[in-house]
Design a protein around this motif. Sequence first.
Motif, mmCIF file in Angstrom:
data_model
loop_
_atom_site.group_PDB
_atom_site.id
_atom_site.type_symbol
_atom_site.label_atom_id
_atom_site.label_comp_id
_atom_site.label_asym_id
_atom_site.label_seq_id
_atom_site.Cartn_x
_atom_site.Cartn_y
_atom_site.Cartn_z
ATOM 1 N N THR A 165 30.725 -26.291 -35.398
ATOM 2 C CA THR A 165 31.745 -25.372 -34.886
ATOM 3 C C THR A 165 32.606 -26.079 -33.855
ATOM 4 O O THR A 165 32.140 -26.975 -33.146
ATOM 5 N N TRP A 166 33.872 -25.662 -33.793
ATOM 6 C CA TRP A 166 34.803 -26.104 -32.775
ATOM 7 C C TRP A 166 35.475 -24.868 -32.212
ATOM 8 O O TRP A 166 35.778 -23.929 -32.941
ATOM 9 N N LYS A 167 35.750 -24.888 -30.906
ATOM 10 C CA LYS A 167 36.416 -23.750 -30.285
ATOM 11 C C LYS A 167 37.403 -24.263 -29.252
ATOM 12 O O LYS A 167 37.064 -25.118 -28.438
ATOM 13 N N THR A 168 38.634 -23.753 -29.306
ATOM 14 C CA THR A 168 39.634 -24.038 -28.290
ATOM 15 C C THR A 168 40.146 -22.703 -27.763
ATOM 16 O O THR A 168 39.621 -21.652 -28.111
ATOM 17 N N GLU A 169 41.207 -22.755 -26.972
ATOM 18 C CA GLU A 169 41.748 -21.524 -26.411
ATOM 19 C C GLU A 169 42.511 -20.695 -27.431
ATOM 20 O O GLU A 169 42.750 -19.509 -27.201
#
Length: 175
Positions: free
Chosen positions: A139-143
């Motif tokens: 998983t990747w998460k940014t704003e």
Amino acid sequence: MRRGLVHVLAWLFATGAAVTLSWWGVHTVLAGTAYDPPRALPLAVGEATTQESRPLPSAPGRPSPTRPPSPSSTPTPSSTAITSATPTPSTAPSSSPSSTASDKVRGYDTDGGRVVFELGRTSASLVSATPGPGWSMQTWKTETWIRVEFTSGADRVSVFCTWHDGPPRVEIGTY
């Protein structure tokens, strides 16, 4: 001989009574409890994680997963099939105590696993992501977006949730 038999019978009776009393005490304590399934932990912004689904012991070994892209890389879907996802209603509770009545928890089933998002008016959060048997997950998460990728050999399924230019929308890509 008779004295030895009396000692053995007394020992058996005492041991049986102790085991019965212990079992009854543990059973009484545990009977009043309820099992709560584990909750997903929130991911920090920009944090990448990897989780693998473990095959059953009788299942044949699966090939090692390919090296995932770096967390700082921007996802570029070179997929042959990107579809707009239709959510499946989920009964999972909200993972955030500050959620509003407009937040919706939606689950998305894919060939690689299941992803659940909490979709608000202007943002989204990952509630849980569970790979299927034989699949690994990253998983990747940014704003402004969340990406969940399931991998099994050369097969890849990506679930994108973006909200940078409007309300959150989810797309599922298979490549």
